[in-house]
Design a protein around this motif. Structure first.
Motif, mmCIF file in Angstrom:
data_model
loop_
_atom_site.group_PDB
_atom_site.id
_atom_site.type_symbol
_atom_site.label_atom_id
_atom_site.label_comp_id
_atom_site.label_asym_id
_atom_site.label_seq_id
_atom_site.Cartn_x
_atom_site.Cartn_y
_atom_site.Cartn_z
ATOM 1 N N ALA A 181 17.742 63.860 61.807
ATOM 2 C CA ALA A 181 17.868 63.472 63.017
ATOM 3 C C ALA A 181 18.903 62.041 63.238
ATOM 4 O O ALA A 181 19.126 61.436 62.130
ATOM 5 C CB ALA A 181 16.590 63.025 63.731
ATOM 6 N N PRO A 182 19.231 61.901 64.524
ATOM 7 C CA PRO A 182 20.369 60.920 64.442
ATOM 8 C C PRO A 182 19.897 59.374 63.888
ATOM 9 O O PRO A 182 18.805 58.983 63.774
ATOM 10 C CB PRO A 182 20.427 60.545 66.015
ATOM 11 C CG PRO A 182 20.333 61.950 66.576
ATOM 12 C CD PRO A 182 19.069 62.469 65.663
ATOM 13 N N GLY A 183 20.924 58.748 63.205
ATOM 14 C CA GLY A 183 20.736 57.676 62.565
ATOM 15 C C GLY A 183 19.929 57.470 61.221
ATOM 16 O O GLY A 183 19.275 56.337 61.022
ATOM 17 N N SER A 184 19.668 58.777 60.574
ATOM 18 C CA SER A 184 18.979 58.736 59.443
ATOM 19 C C SER A 184 19.491 58.477 58.081
ATOM 20 O O SER A 184 21.074 58.762 58.268
ATOM 21 C CB SER A 184 17.982 59.921 59.191
ATOM 22 O OG SER A 184 17.324 60.266 60.169
ATOM 23 N N HIS A 185 19.124 57.864 57.358
ATOM 24 C CA HIS A 185 20.066 57.286 56.085
ATOM 25 C C HIS A 185 19.307 57.880 54.923
ATOM 26 O O HIS A 185 18.139 57.583 54.429
ATOM 27 C CB HIS A 185 20.299 56.000 56.113
ATOM 28 C CG HIS A 185 21.238 55.750 57.365
ATOM 29 N ND1 HIS A 185 22.654 56.009 57.453
ATOM 30 C CD2 HIS A 185 20.851 54.789 58.232
ATOM 31 C CE1 HIS A 185 23.012 55.609 58.601
ATOM 32 N NE2 HIS A 185 21.886 54.928 59.261
ATOM 33 N N LEU A 186 20.092 58.791 54.017
ATOM 34 C CA LEU A 186 19.519 59.286 52.612
ATOM 35 C C LEU A 186 20.285 58.576 51.647
ATOM 36 O O LEU A 186 21.517 58.696 51.684
ATOM 37 C CB LEU A 186 19.517 60.843 52.869
ATOM 38 C CG LEU A 186 18.456 61.348 53.478
ATOM 39 C CD1 LEU A 186 18.341 61.213 54.811
ATOM 40 C CD2 LEU A 186 18.377 63.052 53.309
ATOM 41 N N SER A 187 19.768 57.969 50.734
ATOM 42 C CA SER A 187 20.425 57.463 49.408
ATOM 43 C C SER A 187 20.602 58.533 48.613
ATOM 44 O O SER A 187 20.157 59.862 48.876
ATOM 45 C CB SER A 187 19.462 56.434 48.784
ATOM 46 O OG SER A 187 19.441 55.199 49.856
ATOM 47 N N SER B 213 25.383 60.127 63.440
ATOM 48 C CA SER B 213 25.551 59.053 62.703
ATOM 49 C C SER B 213 24.517 58.854 61.483
ATOM 50 O O SER B 213 24.031 58.077 61.471
ATOM 51 C CB SER B 213 25.348 57.928 63.638
ATOM 52 O OG SER B 213 26.505 57.569 64.448
ATOM 53 N N SER B 214 24.223 60.153 60.980
ATOM 54 C CA SER B 214 23.129 59.885 59.865
ATOM 55 C C SER B 214 23.933 60.197 58.515
ATOM 56 O O SER B 214 25.337 60.494 58.628
ATOM 57 C CB SER B 214 22.164 61.293 59.785
ATOM 58 O OG SER B 214 23.052 62.229 59.863
#
Ligand code: JB2
Length: 214
Positions: A149-155, A133-134
């Motif tokens: 790692a899980p749940g990370s968000h990169l614009s 879910s990243s």
């Protein structure tokens, strides 16, 4: 005529379990077992065949494909290079529940976990992990042996260099550069560039002077 690709998984821990789930969704693969340095005997109903010294023997026995399923970035990189030197082709473990843009580029030996999103013209280099879910937005670069790692968000347009680790739930605003082998702590919000070989964390993320203090 059978065209199954005999495949060995290097590693038999928690990361290997998620990878095995994904590889089992690929009918062209025949997973022969895992290789691990511990004395664990089975993982997810697969045999643990032995340690790394067995790899040349497996290759001679017609196992030509491998996947290194170890979370530690340095160990994963070392074993991926060793397997490649022996002659193995490193496959990718891309979950059928991940979304990968047609215009994204993937190297080899990459894990992309369920729920992950890789958007337009992103580049994911060899042996990287894009965990559960990243999201990796447009034109990002994720370097060799990185782990998001899980749940990370990169614009968009974020560049993460070789071996960097972004802990669970890291958020990175657009255009940021994160240097090689840097560790970003879980839950951090990165709003400024971070150089190589640092530890940084917090909201906003700040560089912590002495890595060994954690
Ligand atoms: O040199 C090695 C070696 N070093 C450690 N060769 C081989 N073949 N295996 C090695 N290992 C094995 O990696 C250990 O004996 C152990 O079985 C495995 C690591 O398992 P562990 O469950 O400790 O970690 P992991 O790498 O499977 O998962 C980590 O990374 C994931 C991405 C954890 O942090 C997970 O929570 C995370 N999701």
């Amino acid at each position: 005529m059978s065209c199954s690709r005999k495949t060995v998984i290097i590693g038999a821990g928690g990361h290997a379990k998620v990878v095995i789930d994904i590889l089992r969704s690929m009918p062209q693969l025949e997973i022969v077992g895992c290789i691990d340095r511990s004395n664990v005997r089975t993982v997810m109903q697969l045999p643990v065949l032995g340690d790394d010294d067995l790899l040349p023997q497996l290759w001679n026995a017609d196992v030509k494909h491998a996947f290194v399923a170890i979370g530690n970035n340095q160990i994963r990189q070392r074993l991926a290079k060793r397997a490649t030197e022996i002659g193995f082709t490193l496959i990718n473990a891309v979950s059928p529940y991940a979304h990968i843009s047609e215009s994204a580029s993937l190297g080899s030996g990459i894990a992309i976990m369920p729920g992950a999103i890789v958007n337009a013209e992103a580049v994911i280099d060899n042996y990287a992990i894009i965990n559960t879910s990243s999201s990796i937005d447009h034109e990002c670069y994720i370097g060799e042996s990185c782990h998001v790692a899980p749940g990370s968000h990169l614009s968009g347009n974020v560049h993460v260099q070789e071996g960097a680790f972004l802990g669970t739930g890291t958020t990175v605003i657009d255009g940021i550069h994160i240097g090689a082998w840097t560790v970003v702590g879980a839950g951090s919000v990165v709003v400024r560039n971070i150089p190589a070989q640092c530890l940084a964390y917090g909201v906003p993320a700040r560089i912590i002077p002495h890595q060994q203090s954690l």
